[in-house]
Design a protein around this motif. Structure first.
Motif, PDB file in Angstrom:
ATOM      1  N   THR A 121      78.659  46.081  76.063  1.00  0.00           N
ATOM      2  CA  THR A 121      78.030  47.298  75.441  1.00  0.00           C
ATOM      3  C   THR A 121      77.500  46.893  73.989  1.00  0.00           C
ATOM      4  N   LEU A 122      76.190  48.244  73.458  1.00  0.00           N
ATOM      5  CA  LEU A 122      75.592  48.605  72.677  1.00  0.00           C
ATOM      6  C   LEU A 122      76.329  49.259  71.279  1.00  0.00           C
ATOM      7  N   ALA A 123      76.637  49.219  70.226  1.00  0.00           N
ATOM      8  CA  ALA A 123      76.636  49.977  69.167  1.00  0.00           C
ATOM      9  C   ALA A 123      76.239  50.326  68.065  1.00  0.00           C
ATOM     10  N   MET A 124      75.954  50.804  67.309  1.00  0.00           N
ATOM     11  CA  MET A 124      75.382  50.864  65.317  1.00  0.00           C
ATOM     12  C   MET A 124      76.562  51.174  64.664  1.00  0.00           C
ATOM     13  N   MET A 125      76.522  51.244  63.794  1.00  0.00           N
ATOM     14  CA  MET A 125      77.220  51.442  62.993  1.00  0.00           C
ATOM     15  C   MET A 125      77.351  52.619  61.892  1.00  0.00           C
ATOM     16  N   GLY A 126      78.017  53.664  61.948  1.00  0.00           N
ATOM     17  CA  GLY A 126      77.585  55.053  61.974  1.00  0.00           C
ATOM     18  C   GLY A 126      78.142  55.643  60.523  1.00  0.00           C
ATOM     19  N   SER A 127      77.181  56.405  59.656  1.00  0.00           N
ATOM     20  CA  SER A 127      77.883  56.867  58.258  1.00  0.00           C
ATOM     21  C   SER A 127      79.084  56.943  58.088  1.00  0.00           C
ATOM     22  N   ASN A 128      80.738  57.292  59.509  1.00  0.00           N
ATOM     23  CA  ASN A 128      81.508  58.612  59.010  1.00  0.00           C
ATOM     24  C   ASN A 128      82.768  57.147  58.904  1.00  0.00           C
ATOM     25  N   GLY A 129      81.993  55.978  59.384  1.00  0.00           N
ATOM     26  CA  GLY A 129      83.102  54.872  59.146  1.00  0.00           C
ATOM     27  C   GLY A 129      84.000  54.224  60.861  1.00  0.00           C
ATOM     28  N   GLY A 130      82.945  54.688  61.641  1.00  0.00           N
ATOM     29  CA  GLY A 130      83.297  54.488  63.031  1.00  0.00           C
ATOM     30  C   GLY A 130      81.660  54.044  63.348  1.00  0.00           C
ATOM     31  N   VAL A 131      81.645  53.298  64.608  1.00  0.00           N
ATOM     32  CA  VAL A 131      81.035  53.162  65.683  1.00  0.00           C
ATOM     33  C   VAL A 131      80.602  54.007  66.292  1.00  0.00           C
ATOM     34  N   MET A 132      78.566  54.325  66.574  1.00  0.00           N
ATOM     35  CA  MET A 132      78.450  55.055  67.875  1.00  0.00           C
ATOM     36  C   MET A 132      77.513  54.374  69.038  1.00  0.00           C
ATOM     37  N   PRO A 133      78.091  54.357  70.392  1.00  0.00           N
ATOM     38  CA  PRO A 133      76.859  54.171  70.754  1.00  0.00           C
ATOM     39  C   PRO A 133      75.107  54.209  70.655  1.00  0.00           C
ATOM     40  N   PHE A 134      74.028  53.123  71.045  1.00  0.00           N
ATOM     41  CA  PHE A 134      73.327  52.825  70.130  1.00  0.00           C
ATOM     42  C   PHE A 134      72.419  54.619  70.732  1.00  0.00           C
ATOM     43  N   ALA A 135      72.455  55.390  72.407  1.00  0.00           N
ATOM     44  CA  ALA A 135      72.414  56.592  73.140  1.00  0.00           C
ATOM     45  C   ALA A 135      71.851  57.441  71.832  1.00  0.00           C
ATOM     46  N   GLU A 149      85.685  66.336  75.621  1.00  0.00           N
ATOM     47  CA  GLU A 149      84.772  65.555  76.427  1.00  0.00           C
ATOM     48  C   GLU A 149      83.204  64.835  75.297  1.00  0.00           C
ATOM     49  N   ALA A 150      83.566  65.033  74.363  1.00  0.00           N
ATOM     50  CA  ALA A 150      82.205  64.433  73.662  1.00  0.00           C
ATOM     51  C   ALA A 150      82.270  62.504  73.310  1.00  0.00           C
ATOM     52  N   ALA A 151      83.869  62.465  73.237  1.00  0.00           N
ATOM     53  CA  ALA A 151      84.802  61.500  73.278  1.00  0.00           C
ATOM     54  C   ALA A 151      84.708  60.541  74.346  1.00  0.00           C
ATOM     55  N   GLN A 152      85.128  61.380  75.677  1.00  0.00           N
ATOM     56  CA  GLN A 152      84.939  60.966  76.894  1.00  0.00           C
ATOM     57  C   GLN A 152      83.301  60.683  77.003  1.00  0.00           C
ATOM     58  N   ARG A 153      82.270  61.217  76.516  1.00  0.00           N
ATOM     59  CA  ARG A 153      81.402  60.821  77.120  1.00  0.00           C
ATOM     60  C   ARG A 153      80.293  59.502  76.504  1.00  0.00           C
ATOM     61  N   GLU A 154      80.646  59.625  74.455  1.00  0.00           N
ATOM     62  CA  GLU A 154      80.318  58.318  74.575  1.00  0.00           C
ATOM     63  C   GLU A 154      81.152  57.600  74.057  1.00  0.00           C
ATOM     64  N   PHE A 155      82.930  57.106  74.506  1.00  0.00           N
ATOM     65  CA  PHE A 155      83.504  56.052  74.113  1.00  0.00           C
ATOM     66  C   PHE A 155      83.608  56.248  75.622  1.00  0.00           C
ATOM     67  N   GLY A 156      83.490  56.353  76.330  1.00  0.00           N
ATOM     68  CA  GLY A 156      84.261  56.277  77.578  1.00  0.00           C
ATOM     69  C   GLY A 156      86.112  55.650  78.124  1.00  0.00           C
ATOM     70  N   GLY A 167      86.157  51.234  64.946  1.00  0.00           N
ATOM     71  CA  GLY A 167      86.600  51.746  66.008  1.00  0.00           C
ATOM     72  C   GLY A 167      85.465  53.187  65.972  1.00  0.00           C
ATOM     73  N   ALA A 168      85.556  53.521  67.338  1.00  0.00           N
ATOM     74  CA  ALA A 168      84.155  54.478  67.795  1.00  0.00           C
ATOM     75  C   ALA A 168      85.151  55.322  66.739  1.00  0.00           C
ATOM     76  N   ARG A 169      84.486  56.422  66.421  1.00  0.00           N
ATOM     77  CA  ARG A 169      84.526  57.916  66.130  1.00  0.00           C
ATOM     78  C   ARG A 169      83.670  58.402  65.579  1.00  0.00           C
ATOM     79  N   LEU A 170      83.827  59.627  66.058  1.00  0.00           N
ATOM     80  CA  LEU A 170      82.723  61.266  66.557  1.00  0.00           C
ATOM     81  C   LEU A 170      83.478  62.575  65.290  1.00  0.00           C
ATOM     82  N   ASP A 171      82.465  63.462  64.598  1.00  0.00           N
ATOM     83  CA  ASP A 171      83.267  64.560  64.091  1.00  0.00           C
ATOM     84  C   ASP A 171      82.484  65.609  64.529  1.00  0.00           C
ATOM     85  N   VAL A 172      82.967  66.763  64.863  1.00  0.00           N
ATOM     86  CA  VAL A 172      82.633  68.171  65.441  1.00  0.00           C
ATOM     87  C   VAL A 172      83.441  68.882  65.161  1.00  0.00           C
ATOM     88  N   ALA A 173      82.314  69.459  64.226  1.00  0.00           N
ATOM     89  CA  ALA A 173      82.387  70.744  63.537  1.00  0.00           C
ATOM     90  C   ALA A 173      81.728  72.335  63.140  1.00  0.00           C
TER      91      ALA A 173
END
Length: 561
Positions: A103-117, A396-403, A362-368
């Motif tokens: 799995t390919l990921a990139m480092m995000g600004s929020n302190g977590g990795v995110m999928p390439f897509a 829902e977003a975490a399931q889509r991005e984190f699997g 780790g993986a992370r996403l923020d929803v605001a």
């Protein structure tokens, strides 16, 4: 919806966009934060009509009411989107051709990795992600070493950056201003709270029109680089000053792969700085000016540390200083001494520390969402309903991005006193409760500003944030922290003249890889390794820790003199 989207008018724009050779389009509608339907349809129409053109929308990046910040963020995303998309495709294609099946990921600004897509869709979420990797590693080492409060300090070739780590965590801000708050460009995206100053190894020392010594923000960069590199640089830099004063070795730089020219560095400092300032021609005058260059650079970096601590309501002396990057360890003890910080930590492989942090992230996403609610019972009911809907969206977003990676969810509110423009982030624990929320807000506000405004000023919520964090497999710190076995007896690899506060003195030079766990040495001394150099001043004491870290007990200013 008051008026339907003018799809025909939008379609009429397409020929002119195609004729102009537009590579990217940003769509930002005034009230799309409340209802993004028109903005989403406009973006879809443009994607269909302009194949190969990068199209982005403001609400795909943030669903908050800040019109200017939201539009600016969409513009920034469109600006960098085509380049990131091309890079991602090329990178994926090359990995695929070489048999990569992970799995390919990139480092995000929020302190977590995110999928390439996701990174291709939201490239603004990558801003400052390189140094943020170092802060993540600093948080992991702080936890492992039992350090509750740490300033993570990263010095590279162009800038120095710092961030706070408290109890193994770090703050994330909602808006990042590229170029600084006063004159910068806003990106409304979660970015780890980091302060940057234009002082790095390549920062140029120069004399301004008023005859004053200046350091930075101009940098020699990697090409041509400092004068000592012999790659065509003519302007003296911080690295040249370090070399002239014996703080770095000309023969051992980058493990001996790049020989440094001390004579050329000294001549540049003499001709470009010492003479214009009236210090003369001699070697001692050049050394004195080189010391001034380093003192000024240290002062600039100390200002950044104060901004992230004192300006946030903290006593800087309560923190340890963790230094990394190519330049951090050589300035760590002097920087800490001037700030009154008693302990400096130099982690293993400081030049690669940000890369280590990316492996630990780790993986992370923020929803605001924007929401205005007071602390009345009706306001709390509105807040609870909005928070439940936002968490459902985050799941829902975490399931889509984190699997299948298990995710942990946390909640925050942006709060202010009614009538104020700016808000502070407040953690929400459990079911929202008015009394608990007021107490938490006043605690954060008092810590930041030193006071609260009293009962006559009513707190209110102006935004909600749900954070999803997924733990991914990570390397063991001990495995990435090499050190010589305990009991071995190292010896200095050489001695060389080192310019300190009281002039020149012979100082031992140690090879870091030779130093065993538990070994203690006292300054003045130099510890060299590939990619970085650690400097101990008079009276500083360094101990090699169990994770291979160098723990420096800094001598007070008076003792060092």
């Amino acid at each position: 919806v008051i008026e339907a989207l003018d799809a025909d008018g939008l379609t009429a724009l397409v020929p002119s966009l195609r004729e102009a050779g537009v590579e990217a389009v940003a769509v930002a509608f005034l009230n799309a934060y409340a209802n993004p339907a028109h903005e989403e349809r406009a973006a879809a129409l443009l994607r269909a009509a302009l194949p190969g053109v990068y199209v982005t929308s403001g609400t795909a990046l943030t669903r908050e009411w800040f019109e200017y910040e939201r539009s600016a963020t969409a513009a920034a995303n469109a600006y960098v989107g085509p380049a990131i998309a091309a890079y991602a495709k090329g990178f994926e294609d090359r990995l695929g051709s070489e048999g990569f099946g992970g799995t390919l990921a990139m480092m995000g600004s929020n302190g977590g990795v995110m999928p390439f897509a996701a990174a291709v869709e939201r490239p603004v979420a990558l801003v400052e992600s390189g140094p943020i990797g170092g802060v993540i590693a600093a948080a992991e080492y702080a936890r492992a070493l039992g350090l509750p409060r740490v300033v993570a300090f990263d010095m590279g070739g162009t800038t120095a950056k710092c961030a706070l780590v408290e109890d193994g965590g770090f703050a994330v801000q909602s808006t990042y201003w590229v170029g600084g708050y006063a004159h910068g460009f806003p990106i409304r995206s979660p970015v780890l709270d980091i302060v940057e100053v234009g002082a790095g190894g390549g920062s140029i020392a120069w004399v301004d029109a008023q005859g004053r010594l200046r350091v930075g923000p101009r940098s020699a960069g990697s090409e041509p680089g400092p004068v000592a590199f012999g790659r065509g640089g003519t302007e003296p830099t911080v690295t040249d000053a370090n070399l002239v004063l014996g703080r770095i070795g000309g023969a051992n730089f980058l493990g001996g792969k790049l020989a440094l020219d001390a004579g050329a560095a000294a001549a540049a400092i003499r001709d470009k700085v010492a003479r214009p300032l009236g210090y003369g021609e001699g070697a001692e005058a050049t050394a004195r000016v080189a010391r001034g260059v380093l003192d000024l650079a240290t002062t600039l970096m100390a200002g950044a540390v104060k901004e992230i601590t004192v300006a946030r309501g903290h006593d800087v002396r309560d923190f340890a200083l963790m230094v990394f990057g190519g330049g951090g360890p050589i300035f760590g003890a002097d920087l800490a001494r001037g700030l009154g910080i008693p302990l400096v930590i130099v982690p293993p492989q400081p030049g690669n520390f940000s890369a280590t942090g990316m492996l630990l992230a780790g993986a992370r996403l923020d929803v605001a969402r924007s929401l205005v609610a007071d602390l009345s019972s009706a306001g709390m009911a509105s807040l609870a309903a909005a928070l439940a809907a936002l968490e459902a969206e985050a799941r829902e977003a975490a399931q889509r991005e984190f699997g299948d990676i298990p995710a942990r969810f946390s909640h925050q509110a942006e709060m202010r006193y009614r009538g104020q423009r700016h808000a502070v982030l407040v953690d929400i624990a459990g079911t929202p409760d008015a009394a608990a929320l007021r107490e938490a807000f006043e605690s954060v506000y008092r810590s930041r500003f030193g006071r609260t405004l009293g009962e006559e000023f009513a707190p209110e919520v102006v935004g909600l944030r749900v954070i999803a964090e997924g733990r991914t497999p990570r390397p063991d710190l001990a495995a990435v922290s090499p050190a010589a076995p305990p009991g071995s007896v190292p010896a200095p690899i050489t001695h060389r003249p080192l310019h300190g506060r009281d002039g020149w003195a012979e100082a031992p030079v140690w090879q870091r890889d030779d130093l065993p766990v538990g070994f203690v040495l006292t300054g003045p001394a130099v510890i060299e390794e590939y990619g970085s150099t650690t400097l101990l001043g008079d009276g500083d004491t360094a101990t090699i820790g169990a994770l291979g870290e160098i723990a420096i007990r800094v001598a007070p200013e008076e003792a060092a003199r």
